[in-house]
Design an enzyme around this catalytic site. Structure first.
Site, PDB file in Angstrom:
ATOM      1  N   GLY A 140       0.814  -1.203   0.000  1.00  0.00           N
ATOM      2  CA  GLY A 140       0.000   0.000   0.000  1.00  0.00           C
ATOM      3  C   GLY A 140       0.851   1.259   0.000  1.00  0.00           C
ATOM      4  N   SER A 173      -2.051  -8.781  -1.638  1.00  0.00           N
ATOM      5  CA  SER A 173      -2.129  -8.530  -3.072  1.00  0.00           C
ATOM      6  C   SER A 173      -0.861  -9.012  -3.774  1.00  0.00           C
ATOM      7  CB  SER A 173      -2.329  -7.031  -3.341  1.00  0.00           C
ATOM      8  OG  SER A 173      -2.133  -6.735  -4.706  1.00  0.00           O
ATOM      9  N   GLU A 174      -1.006  -9.949  -4.684  1.00  0.00           N
ATOM     10  CA  GLU A 174       0.126 -10.447  -5.460  1.00  0.00           C
ATOM     11  C   GLU A 174       0.728  -9.337  -6.326  1.00  0.00           C
ATOM     12  OE1 GLU A 174       1.003 -14.006  -8.710  1.00  0.00           O
ATOM     13  OE2 GLU A 174      -0.949 -13.022  -8.643  1.00  0.00           O
ATOM     14  N   ALA A 231       0.530  -1.800   8.813  1.00  0.00           N
ATOM     15  CA  ALA A 231      -0.119  -0.813   7.946  1.00  0.00           C
ATOM     16  C   ALA A 231      -1.299  -1.398   7.182  1.00  0.00           C
ATOM     17  CB  ALA A 231       0.901  -0.243   6.955  1.00  0.00           C
ATOM     18  N   LYS A 276      -9.427   9.715  11.822  1.00  0.00           N
ATOM     19  CA  LYS A 276     -10.852   9.361  11.807  1.00  0.00           C
ATOM     20  C   LYS A 276     -11.234   8.476  12.985  1.00  0.00           C
ATOM     21  CE  LYS A 276     -11.202   9.863   6.792  1.00  0.00           C
ATOM     22  NZ  LYS A 276      -9.897  10.512   6.664  1.00  0.00           N
ATOM     23  N   LYS A 284     -10.674   1.586  13.454  1.00  0.00           N
ATOM     24  CA  LYS A 284      -9.300   1.940  13.829  1.00  0.00           C
ATOM     25  C   LYS A 284      -9.210   2.322  15.303  1.00  0.00           C
ATOM     26  CE  LYS A 284      -6.304   2.020  11.115  1.00  0.00           C
ATOM     27  NZ  LYS A 284      -5.408   0.905  10.732  1.00  0.00           N
ATOM     28  N   THR A 335     -17.350  17.322  -2.045  1.00  0.00           N
ATOM     29  CA  THR A 335     -18.567  16.955  -1.310  1.00  0.00           C
ATOM     30  C   THR A 335     -19.271  18.161  -0.695  1.00  0.00           C
ATOM     31  OG1 THR A 335     -17.239  16.497   0.659  1.00  0.00           O
ATOM     32  CG2 THR A 335     -17.714  14.646  -0.810  1.00  0.00           C
ATOM     33  N   ARG A 361     -20.880  12.443   1.933  1.00  0.00           N
ATOM     34  CA  ARG A 361     -21.158  11.018   1.778  1.00  0.00           C
ATOM     35  C   ARG A 361     -21.439  10.398   3.141  1.00  0.00           C
ATOM     36  NH1 ARG A 361     -15.525   9.774  -1.011  1.00  0.00           N
ATOM     37  NH2 ARG A 361     -14.994  10.758   0.964  1.00  0.00           N
TER      38      ARG A 361
END
Length: 617
Positions: free
Chosen positions: A287, A311-312, A362, A409, A421, A471, A542
């Site tokens: 990431g 993720s490969e 992470a 957040k 989190k 937004t 949102r």
């Protein structure tokens, strides 16, 4: 001896002959005596021998005319000066200085320095483009913002450039106005940019202030964009010092250049002690944050760097990047491991095999709207259960430090992602009571350039011709560059290493919050457009969005750390083991729907306030 050196030696010897003859001509007012050929034949060979020896002694042929400078002139002066001292006594011994006027002995070295030095500097001026040439007429005029050392370096670097021609500088230091840098004048202040660009026929400006504060660079870019100019910039100081880029490699100004802040001072010695020749494991290594963590950890030459991701493709991309020469020191130390943090058995196997000393966690689902609608349970499983699994695996293998990447957040969360989190932080605090591993969490806001950032979305929308969607006109966020955030995460890991207690939550100094609509406007202007060409549309908040993010909950206060950009959040008491047992049972239950997850979350996270449509602040 190369052909060029041979030609230079011949030129200098011819210069000696011409200067010797010119000195006689000046002495006799260009009416040479009849015996002049005889005198030249007797004296000139000795003069040539002495000067050739002096030129060799002072290394006149080690330098290159293309880069002639003051040290070259100094060598010429010393060589000619030595020869001027040797020639008179030598000629006295040879022929008693007959028919050699004293004025010739004085004029000759002066004329010789002028010929030799002038030729060298004329050649460099021609190569650098100081002298008028056909190519000079076709070069694009460029205005430099910033008349400091970076601007002067840029001017020198662009003299041989076939694309750009610097017409002058602008600088807010009034003492510089009217002065010159290598013949390029300082034409005015930054506020004069529109009038100066029009007068000079300039369409491109370059911000040459890599060390200036972000607000100074931002103002310069805004003034240039408002004048309808294309805004370029020089590489950052980090890139220049590392040698990755040179100052003449200009590029378009990006938003990151305007939001960057002062460089972070890291405890390099402490981080080396933490990471050098240690095994370090990074979850979510493919990431945005995880990948940058791996890059910066690699600088400290760990014994082994374990990159864990589900993720490969992400791991493959990291493997390709780490195969380059830039990461030669860690190339053979890297291990690429595919695994899901929700799979406790797989994590236990990986940790038992590699036995990391330090773990940076992470891996997380971070996209607020996606987690809010239909994926709430997966957010809980990945972000909370995944943290619990990784933390227990770290404890089992005897890891010294475990650093959780959290988010702003998590403070007074109004969405599932933030609440997950906050729960992950609480899990680490609960485990700290029963573990020798030191657990810390690091909270920070949005990072520019991450996969979930609004910046890539805005770029794509501008490229399509708009509109750019925001937004809410009042929504604000904290922003930080990825390298800056990761540097502070590493520093927090070092504090955990030195702390006997652990369980702390570190808060990064995110600077001043930024309105998202201002970011959109900046990006439109930096693209050379305006809001008439690219419209901004407000789409409404949102689900789960807040108008502003907080870094500390209402019942928290902060304590300072040795680093000015890191503070410690003094949170509420850590949960008991019974709480952790009940939470784990809930996380291992069968799949739940969105409504059930949100209802249960309100009992697990007291600060969590789910909302449908957030009220205006």
């Amino acid at each position: 001896m190369g052909l060029r050196i041979t030609l230079v030696i011949l030129f200098d010897l011819i210069a000696v002959i011409l200067a010797w003859g010119m000195a006689y001509s000046l002495r006799y007012n260009f009416s040479l005596p009849q015996n002049f050929p005889y005198v030249i034949a007797i004296t000139l060979p000795w003069v040539l021998i002495v000067h050739a020896a002096a030129f060799y002694r002072f290394g006149l042929y080690r330098g290159m005319w293309r880069f002639a400078s003051l040290p070259d002139l100094k060598r010429i002066l010393l060589a000619v000066g030595l020869a001027a001292l040797v020639v008179p006594p030598l000629l006295f011994m040879v022929q008693r200085l007959m028919d050699v006027p004293r004025s010739v002995l004085i004029l000759h070295p002066l004329l010789l320095v002028l010929v030799m030095g002038g030729a060298r500097f004329a050649y460099r001026s021609w190569k650098d483009g100081h002298l008028l040439s056909v190519s000079e007429l076709g070069r694009e005029p460029l205005l430099v913002l910033g008349a400091g050392s970076a601007g002067a370096d840029l001017l020198r670097a662009l003299h041989g450039n076939r694309t750009w021609r610097v017409v002058g500088f602008l600088d807010d230091d009034s003492s510089k106005i009217g002065r010159q840098i290598n013949e390029a004048p300082v034409l005015g202040q930054l506020s004069d940019i529109a009038a100066t660009a029009a007068a000079q026929g300039v369409k491109n400006v370059v911000i040459a202030m890599p060390q200036a504060a972000a607000n100074v660079r931002r103002r310069a870019a805004e003034l240039a964009a408002a004048a309808g100019l294309i805004v370029l910039t020089v590489p950052t100081m980090d890139d220049l010092l590392s040698g990755k880029l040179i100052i003449s490699q200009l590029r378009r100004v990006a938003l990151e250049d305007l939001l960057g802040r002062e460089p972070i001072a890291l405890d390099e010695a402490g981080l080396r002690d933490l990471l050098h020749q240690k095994t370090v494991l990074v979850t979510g290594a493919g990431g945005s944050i995880g990948a940058e963590l791996c890059r910066q950890i690699a600088r400290f030459s760990p014994q082994r760097l374990v990159l864990l991701d589900q993720s490969e493709l992400s791991l493959y991309q990291m493997e390709q990047e780490f195969s380059g020469p830039q990461f030669a020191t860690v190339k053979h130390a890297a291990r690429y491991v595919i695994g899901d943090v929700k799979d406790a058995a797989r994590l236990a196997e990986i940790f038992a095999e590699h036995r990391p000393h330090v773990v940076f966690h992470a891996a997380a689902y971070k996209h607020v709207p996606l987690m809010e609608a239909a994926n709430a349970w997966q957010a809980m499983r990945n972000n909370v259960l995944g943290t619990l699994n990784a933390a227990r695996a770290a404890m089992a293998c005897g890891a010294s430090e475990f650093v959780l990447i959290s988010t702003d957040k998590a403070v007074n969360p109004t969405n599932v992602m933030g609440a997950s989190k906050r729960l992950a932080e609480a899990v680490c605090q609960a485990l700290q009571k029963q573990s020798q591993t030191r657990f810390v969490a690091v909270r920070f806001g949005n990072v520019l350039g991450s996969s979930g950032s609004v910046i890539p979305l805005f770029r794509e929308q501008i490229a399509r011709g708009g509109p750019v969607t925001v937004t809410h006109p009042e929504i604000i966020r904290y922003f930080m560059l990825i390298p800056e955030a990761v540097q502070l995460v590493l520093q927090a890991g070092l504090f955990a290493h030195r702390d006997s207690e652990g369980g702390k939550i570190f808060v990064l100094d995110m600077g001043e919050p930024v309105k998202i609509v201002d970011l959109a406007r900046d990006m439109i202007r930096l693209s050379g457009l305006d809001e008439h060409a690219i419209k901004i549309e407000f789409t409404g908040l949102r689900p789960g969005d807040k108008l502003f993010e907080e870094l500390l909950a209402d019942n928290e206060s902060t304590l300072p750390t040795p680093h000015p950009k890191l503070r410690i959040a003094k949170a509420s008491d850590a949960p008991e083991s019974t709480w952790l047992t009940a939470l784990e049972a809930w996380l291992n239950a069968t799949s739940r729907n969105e409504q059930e997850v949100k209802q249960d979350l309100a009992t697990w996270v007291a600060e969590y306030q789910p909302q449908g449509t957030p009220p205006a602040q």
